[in-house]
Motif scaffolding. Structure first.
Motif, PDB file in Angstrom:
ATOM      1  N   UNK A 168      -0.809  -0.912  -6.221  1.00 54.13           N
ATOM      2  CA  UNK A 168       0.163  -1.399  -7.205  1.00 54.13           C
ATOM      3  C   UNK A 168       1.052  -0.249  -7.671  1.00 54.13           C
ATOM      4  N   UNK A 169       2.174  -0.594  -8.258  1.00 54.00           N
ATOM      5  CA  UNK A 169       3.050   0.420  -8.842  1.00 54.00           C
ATOM      6  C   UNK A 169       3.109   0.283 -10.349  1.00 54.00           C
ATOM      7  N   UNK A 221       2.113   8.315  -5.416  1.00 56.51           N
ATOM      8  CA  UNK A 221       3.181   8.052  -4.452  1.00 56.51           C
ATOM      9  C   UNK A 221       4.262   9.130  -4.523  1.00 56.51           C
ATOM     10  N   UNK A 232       5.044  11.546  -1.279  1.00 59.73           N
ATOM     11  CA  UNK A 232       6.365  11.653  -0.654  1.00 59.73           C
ATOM     12  C   UNK A 232       6.830  13.100  -0.604  1.00 59.73           C
ATOM     13  N   UNK A 288       6.184   6.500   4.895  1.00 56.86           N
ATOM     14  CA  UNK A 288       6.445   5.091   4.617  1.00 56.86           C
ATOM     15  C   UNK A 288       5.266   4.523   3.842  1.00 56.86           C
ATOM     16  N   UNK A 289       5.612   3.798   2.777  1.00 56.57           N
ATOM     17  CA  UNK A 289       4.595   3.361   1.832  1.00 56.57           C
ATOM     18  C   UNK A 289       4.666   1.857   1.670  1.00 56.57           C
ATOM     19  N   UNK A 290       3.515   1.230   1.620  1.00 54.57           N
ATOM     20  CA  UNK A 290       3.500  -0.208   1.386  1.00 54.57           C
ATOM     21  C   UNK A 290       2.554  -0.512   0.244  1.00 54.57           C
ATOM     22  N   UNK A 291       3.013  -1.385  -0.629  1.00 48.50           N
ATOM     23  CA  UNK A 291       2.235  -1.794  -1.780  1.00 48.50           C
ATOM     24  C   UNK A 291       1.520  -3.089  -1.421  1.00 48.50           C
ATOM     25  N   UNK A 324      -0.679  -4.958  -3.331  1.00 46.99           N
ATOM     26  CA  UNK A 324      -1.031  -5.866  -4.419  1.00 46.99           C
ATOM     27  C   UNK A 324      -2.541  -6.139  -4.516  1.00 46.99           C
ATOM     28  N   UNK A 332      -3.322  -8.335   2.916  1.00 45.37           N
ATOM     29  CA  UNK A 332      -2.073  -7.565   2.978  1.00 45.37           C
ATOM     30  C   UNK A 332      -2.341  -6.131   3.416  1.00 45.37           C
ATOM     31  N   UNK A 359       1.347  -3.165  10.614  1.00 48.37           N
ATOM     32  CA  UNK A 359       2.785  -2.877  10.697  1.00 48.37           C
ATOM     33  C   UNK A 359       3.002  -1.380  10.878  1.00 48.37           C
ATOM     34  N   UNK A 360       2.235  -0.577  10.155  1.00 52.47           N
ATOM     35  CA  UNK A 360       2.410   0.874  10.257  1.00 52.47           C
ATOM     36  C   UNK A 360       2.022   1.379  11.642  1.00 52.47           C
TER      37      UNK A 360
END
Lengths: 339, 339
Positions: free
Chosen positions: A79-80, A89, A93, A104-107, A109, A114, A121-122
């Motif tokens: 989460x952010x 994060x 970076x 590349x970052x994915x949140x 949830x 997910x 995907x990465x």
DNA sequence: AATTCTTGCTTCATCGATTGAGCAAGCATG
DNA sequence: CATGCTTGCTCAATCGATGAAGCAAGAATT
């Protein structure tokens, strides 16, 4: 030479034609190993100038396709909505960029499905390395990556299939609980068991924190009330619910609480203010995680701040060294002074 | 068929060989347009099963290189240290994924040089579209992208070279200032000019908020004190500094303040508590941005919450429609009820 | 003068997926 | 039976960058 609307991007072939040379030479010049490939300084300069003029930008997809390493590094993060993950994060970076890696970052949830989808995907984007932060099911992510030959590191929550960097949850919780117990005694003159609220009973961090919570009680000669260990999840609503249900069962609410994250604290505080149950005397609180405004809420709240800079140094230490042995590095968190 | 350590990733050629068919058929099946290409359902199923068994993952680099659109969407964002940008990023990722786009996000630490560098990197990764959030120099980013034929949208701060989605800063500031003035009158029985603190005097949002701030003063018949308009930057230290210097100049500190972001509020609150200048009577505060813990700090603080869901709907509305006309969409923020 | 070495390039295959063009077999139609 | 259409595939070029291998011209060596 000015195209008003550039339909096609400039490629090394365009530059080669303009410079009257070969694409190979252009490539060598632009990726910096023209000395190795014995290109003259004169040609190198000419190509560099042309590239600048034409606004040439390397096509990374083509470049990565050809190279063996992508220099892309991935991170998944739950989460952010809190300072802890936010600073993780930001640091990630900065440190990645400092090493010439593209982050590349994915949140996710906090959703295990997910997490896997994001990891997949990465992998498709050919990441060289994946950092799984606070993953619900880190080992499945690790397995997925291992099958593709991609290195992984766990951050915040440990896994058993890859090196992990985590906080010393036990130590932090022990000290935090001690302080809350001490505050309760100072304030109310009695030692009573605290409430533990928030987090998932199944995750390693929560279990370790509960262990520290128990040991601090034992130290103080207070018996833990098992009905007061509420690992109800992290979301504010869940913490709020847990509080409400607790109040329905007991009239004698705990004098102090160990709250397992700022986001759970949000729910706890909301309930405290709305229910009016603590209108006469505020409960002594401890929060595992730091937030600047929580610090201003009053001196009845103690906080533990996880040491994000040290944690990320450890992560990149592992990445830089290339170590793959399955170790768990524990970083001591910082117990904040009140005020 | 089990490789313990898979050096090479499985490609469509490997699958083709295993299935006794061509790479072309495999590609068609796996990217879903096998019907268009008249592949039999039987072969499609066989290939799909094989791909699953072999843990096949598409090589996006190769795929993107060949396709005309990358389906990658970029965002640059200043910081992750507040709920506003945090929720922007969360929403952005969710909406992008829902459209089959792959989001890549870079945090630029409010550094214009990093903004450009990040934009350049994203262009190299062939983004189809770039959303510049709170960019210090949006137009330079836009120009860079335009030269590469990449669409851009400004978010939070407007630019003049691309469509923008921003909050109604004037309206929000007007209402916020009204409330703080009203609270001051209620609390202290007098209408005195407020302090404006935080933000950059050169950015559009800050200018609009100052305008709302002035108009609300005018409405109330209060003359703005120009020495009290302190657009000192967003960082907590800068706000704290501004407060200290103000206190050195005046003994008569303002009764109320308009604080231009939660991050500036952090500095302001810190100064208030440390300096002891407001020990006898708390100042009435208004904060342009929302934070759950700020809301709990007391009923002397009013907040304006920017409507992130609506803002991002607007952003993706523009993306989906393909519109490129340079408009500024203003989304009304929500003025939070106290408590 | 003949040979070897160096310099400064170019040529071409390659990475993996995509897609227009084409081809063979089967079927239907006149 | 000849022709055309449909079905179900395969072939080969292509995207842009990379780098091993090779080649030509000039310099140095014997």
């Amino acid at each position: 030479m000015n195209r008003t609307t550039q339909t096609k991007r400039t490629t090394i072939y365009d530059l080669a034609e303009l410079a009257g040379t070969s694409a190979s030479a252009v490539s060598a010049v632009l990726n910096g190993n023209w000395k190795k490939r014995r290109i003259s300084a004169k040609l190198a300069e000419k190509i560099t100038k042309l590239a600048e003029e034409q606004g040439y930008a390397l096509n990374m997809q083509a470049s990565v396709l050809r190279r063996d390493r992508s220099k892309i590094i991935g991170m998944i993060v739950p989460k952010y909505d809190n300072r802890y993950f936010g600073s993780i994060v930001e640091q990630f970076e900065a440190l990645a960029r400092a090493r010439g890696l593209f982050p590349i970052i994915t949140c996710t949830m906090r959703d295990p499905a997910l997490e896997l989808e994001a990891a997949r995907a990465m992998l498709s984007y050919q990441v060289d390395c994946l950092v799984a932060t606070g993953a619900t099911d880190p080992d499945r992510v690790m397995d997925l990556c291992a099958a593709a030959g991609v290195r992984t590191i766990n951050l915040d929550l440990p896994g058993s299939h890859a090196p992990s960097v985590i906080s010393d949850n036990y130590g932090g919780a022990l000290e935090l609980t001690r302080r809350v117990l001490a505050n309760c005694e100072k304030e109310y003159g009695e030692k009573t068991p605290l409430l533990f609220v928030g987090g998932r009973g199944t995750d390693h961090n929560t279990m370790e924190r509960v262990r520290g919570f128990r040991d601090a009680h034992a130290e103080a000669g207070v018996t833990v009330d098992e009905a007061l260990v509420q690992t109800c999840g992290y979301a504010p609503e869940k913490a709020e619910n847990a509080m409400r249900q607790l109040a329905e069962r007991t009239s004698d609410l705990p004098r102090g609480m160990f709250v397992n994250s700022t986001i759970s604290l949000e729910g706890v505080m909301r309930w405290i203010r709305r229910s009016g149950h603590y209108a006469d005397r505020v409960p002594q609180l401890g929060c595992f995680d730091w937030d600047p405004f929580v610090a201003m809420l009053g001196d009845h709240i103690e906080m533990v701040r996880q040491d994000v800079p040290k944690m990320l140094d450890a992560v990149f230490g592992i990445i830089d060294s290339g170590a793959t042995d399955i170790t768990v590095v524990q970083i001591p968190p910082i117990v904040e002074k009140i005020g």
